[in-house]
Enzyme design. Structure first.
Site, PDB file in Angstrom:
ATOM      1  N   THR A  96     -24.799 -62.941 -18.308  1.00  7.63           N
ATOM      2  CA  THR A  96     -26.138 -63.025 -17.724  1.00  7.63           C
ATOM      3  C   THR A  96     -26.724 -64.367 -18.141  1.00  7.63           C
ATOM      4  OG1 THR A  96     -26.388 -60.645 -17.944  1.00  7.63           O
ATOM      5  CG2 THR A  96     -28.379 -61.922 -17.503  1.00  7.63           C
ATOM      6  N   LYS A 171     -29.406 -60.121 -10.864  1.00 13.53           N
ATOM      7  CA  LYS A 171     -29.415 -59.549 -12.224  1.00 13.53           C
ATOM      8  C   LYS A 171     -30.832 -59.618 -12.823  1.00 13.53           C
ATOM      9  CE  LYS A 171     -27.984 -58.210 -16.332  1.00 13.53           C
ATOM     10  NZ  LYS A 171     -27.388 -56.946 -16.711  1.00 13.53           N
ATOM     11  N   LYS A 239     -33.411 -62.625 -24.104  1.00 13.04           N
ATOM     12  CA  LYS A 239     -32.905 -63.778 -23.335  1.00 13.04           C
ATOM     13  C   LYS A 239     -33.076 -63.536 -21.834  1.00 13.04           C
ATOM     14  CE  LYS A 239     -28.643 -63.427 -22.515  1.00 13.04           C
ATOM     15  NZ  LYS A 239     -27.749 -62.826 -21.564  1.00 13.04           N
TER      16      LYS A 239
HETATM   17  P1  NAP Z   1     -21.408 -60.019 -27.427  1.00 15.13           P
HETATM   18  O1  NAP Z   1     -20.813 -58.792 -27.981  1.00 15.13           O
HETATM   19  O2  NAP Z   1     -22.222 -60.907 -28.301  1.00 15.13           O
HETATM   20  O3  NAP Z   1     -20.235 -60.863 -26.750  1.00 15.13           O
HETATM   21  C1  NAP Z   1     -20.302 -62.231 -26.457  1.00 15.13           C
HETATM   22  C2  NAP Z   1     -19.017 -62.839 -26.966  1.00 15.13           C
HETATM   23  O4  NAP Z   1     -18.959 -64.208 -26.525  1.00 15.13           O
HETATM   24  C3  NAP Z   1     -18.946 -62.829 -28.490  1.00 15.13           C
HETATM   25  O5  NAP Z   1     -17.714 -62.260 -28.895  1.00 15.13           O
HETATM   26  C4  NAP Z   1     -19.062 -64.309 -28.849  1.00 15.13           C
HETATM   27  O6  NAP Z   1     -18.304 -64.701 -29.960  1.00 15.13           O
HETATM   28  C5  NAP Z   1     -18.485 -64.965 -27.618  1.00 15.13           C
HETATM   29  N1  NAP Z   1     -18.970 -66.332 -27.488  1.00 15.13           N
HETATM   30  C6  NAP Z   1     -20.250 -66.771 -27.500  1.00 15.13           C
HETATM   31  N2  NAP Z   1     -20.269 -68.113 -27.381  1.00 15.13           N
HETATM   32  C7  NAP Z   1     -18.991 -68.513 -27.298  1.00 15.13           C
HETATM   33  C8  NAP Z   1     -18.371 -69.765 -27.173  1.00 15.13           C
HETATM   34  N3  NAP Z   1     -19.087 -70.890 -27.095  1.00 15.13           N
HETATM   35  N4  NAP Z   1     -17.023 -69.803 -27.138  1.00 15.13           N
HETATM   36  C9  NAP Z   1     -16.305 -68.670 -27.217  1.00 15.13           C
HETATM   37  N5  NAP Z   1     -16.817 -67.450 -27.331  1.00 15.13           N
HETATM   38  C10 NAP Z   1     -18.161 -67.373 -27.380  1.00 15.13           C
HETATM   39  O7  NAP Z   1     -22.328 -59.661 -26.159  1.00 15.13           O
HETATM   40  P2  NAP Z   1     -22.046 -58.619 -24.973  1.00 15.13           P
HETATM   41  O8  NAP Z   1     -22.855 -57.408 -25.193  1.00 15.13           O
HETATM   42  O9  NAP Z   1     -20.586 -58.518 -24.713  1.00 15.13           O
HETATM   43  O10 NAP Z   1     -22.776 -59.392 -23.783  1.00 15.13           O
HETATM   44  C11 NAP Z   1     -22.181 -60.496 -23.134  1.00 15.13           C
HETATM   45  C12 NAP Z   1     -23.066 -60.932 -21.973  1.00 15.13           C
HETATM   46  O11 NAP Z   1     -23.192 -59.860 -21.044  1.00 15.13           O
HETATM   47  C13 NAP Z   1     -24.492 -61.314 -22.368  1.00 15.13           C
HETATM   48  O12 NAP Z   1     -24.944 -62.372 -21.558  1.00 15.13           O
HETATM   49  C14 NAP Z   1     -25.290 -60.052 -22.077  1.00 15.13           C
HETATM   50  O13 NAP Z   1     -26.646 -60.335 -21.814  1.00 15.13           O
HETATM   51  C15 NAP Z   1     -24.548 -59.534 -20.856  1.00 15.13           C
HETATM   52  N6  NAP Z   1     -24.614 -58.070 -20.630  1.00 15.13           N
HETATM   53  C16 NAP Z   1     -24.438 -57.204 -21.641  1.00 15.13           C
HETATM   54  C17 NAP Z   1     -24.472 -55.829 -21.402  1.00 15.13           C
HETATM   55  C18 NAP Z   1     -24.304 -54.809 -22.500  1.00 15.13           C
HETATM   56  O14 NAP Z   1     -24.688 -53.643 -22.272  1.00 15.13           O
HETATM   57  N7  NAP Z   1     -23.763 -55.151 -23.641  1.00 15.13           N
HETATM   58  C19 NAP Z   1     -24.700 -55.369 -20.106  1.00 15.13           C
HETATM   59  C20 NAP Z   1     -24.829 -56.279 -19.078  1.00 15.13           C
HETATM   60  C21 NAP Z   1     -24.784 -57.638 -19.351  1.00 15.13           C
HETATM   61  P3  NAP Z   1     -18.630 -64.205 -31.458  1.00 15.13           P
HETATM   62  O15 NAP Z   1     -17.741 -63.022 -31.605  1.00 15.13           O
HETATM   63  O16 NAP Z   1     -18.270 -65.353 -32.337  1.00 15.13           O
HETATM   64  O17 NAP Z   1     -20.097 -63.879 -31.510  1.00 15.13           O
END
Ligand code: NAP
Length: 292
Positions: A96, A171, A239
């Site tokens: 997102t 979104k 965010k």
């Molecule tokens: P998350 O668990 O924080 O996953 C993001 C991953 O991306 C983390 O493992 C992070 O690494 C990695 N990352 C961040 N910057 C990076 C970089 N520069 N290079 C390589 N890897 C990197 O978050 P999530 O819940 O999966 O969400 C991911 C996205 O989907 C977000 O934008 C969120 O708003 C969206 N989203 C989430 C949900 C939900 O219910 N969770 C639903 C819809 C949309 P680290 O392990 O080092 O932190």
């Protein structure tokens, strides 16, 4: 198909699993390498940089945290996706992020003979695990048509909403609605408790009426169990709400309910709960019952 996947957090990890289960060859990269360990143990191949992921893949998915993470993964000198020869490859950002960054990536991709889609998702951690996500896509129809067989493995619903950036705009529409359902559910529960009602009975009853909604059916039960694990991080919702408010401002649009939800979530983050799931909003009324 050779698929690259960058970002194996809560959502990305589960999506990679589903793509592997569907028989695809996966190349994975994440900032914290250990979050790919079990994927590699199950047959995925680790690559050291987004560039190397792209070198090895026909299509690359990104599912990182914030717009600045997306910017870094795509544009970082020498190690980013665009440091690879991307000609004829497809790049799909599931994060997102902002509509303007999606447009910029699309233009760079086209300039280099590649194609891109913005494809943010809704449906939470369970939606990612179960392949029931809703996927909101922006980009060209011909590119979208090439990716639908993979979207089918991730989600139950995927729709092209227009050119680059329109997936992110859709979104934002989703998040504006969720701002209302999360604050509504929270106030419903704190009110019901003060009125001496059984919260479970109230939720069961409301689920059959006009107040039924996804936030209540997915996060209500977690609140009743005092389970505030993410799910969807408070910090990511903030965010999203700020992107939505920025986009509204660009169109001279006032969204007072979304602003209020943002203030409430900011307050929650200030109290130290930014890494909780969004259902933790109720802690503004109940405090942290897990500590009492
Ligand atoms: P998350 O668990 O924080 O996953 C993001 C991953 O991306 C983390 O493992 C992070 O690494 C990695 N990352 C961040 N910057 C990076 C970089 N520069 N290079 C390589 N890897 C990197 O978050 P999530 O819940 O999966 O969400 C991911 C996205 O989907 C977000 O934008 C969120 O708003 C969206 N989203 C989430 C949900 C939900 O219910 N969770 C639903 C819809 C949309 P680290 O392990 O080092 O932190």
């Amino acid at each position: 198909m050779k698929i690259g996947f960058i970002g194996t957090g809560v959502m990305g990890h589960a999506i990679v699993r589903r793509l592997m289960d569907a028989g695809h060859e996966l190349f994975v990269y994440n900032r914290t390498k250990s979050k790919t360990d079990d994927l590699v143990a199950n047959g995925a191949t680790w690559k050291d940089t987004p560039k190397e992921i792209t070198d090895a893949s026909e299509i690359v998915f990104t599912m990182v945290g914030y717009p600045q993470d997306v910017e870094q993964v795509y544009y970082e000198d020498a190690t980013g996706i665009f440091a690879s020869d991307v000609k004829d490859k497809i790049l799909v950002d599931l994060t997102t992020s902002t509509p303007s960054l999606a447009e910029k990536i699309d233009q760079t991709a086209k300039d280099k003979g590649a194609a891109s889609l913005d494809a943010p998702v809704s449906g939470g951690d369970l939606g990612a695990k179960n392949g029931t996500l809703t996927i909101m896509v922006g980009g060209d129809q011909a590119v979208y048509d090439k990716v639908t067989s993979l979207f089918e493995k991730m989600g139950e619903s995927y729709v092209l909403h227009g050119t680059a950036g329109k997936g992110q705009h859709t979104k934002m529409a989703n998040q504006i609605m969720i701002a209302g359902t999360m604050t509504g559910m929270t106030e419903m529960l704190v009110y019901s408790q003060k009125a001496g009602l059984s919260l479970q009975k109230v939720m069961d009853t409301l689920a059959g009426g006009a107040a039924a909604n996804w936030s209540m059916s997915n996060y209500g039960p977690r609140i009743l169990k005092d389970d505030y694990t993410p799910g969807f991080f408070v910090k990511h919702f903030i965010k999203d709400l700020k992107i939505a408010l920025d986009e509204a401002e660009k169109n001279s649009l006032d969204l007072p309910s979304t602003q209020l939800a943002t203030q409430l979530y900011d307050k929650l983050a200030d109290q130290g709960y930014e890494n909780d799931g969004t259902q933790a909003l109720i802690k503004l009324w109940w405090g942290d019952r897990t500590k009492s």
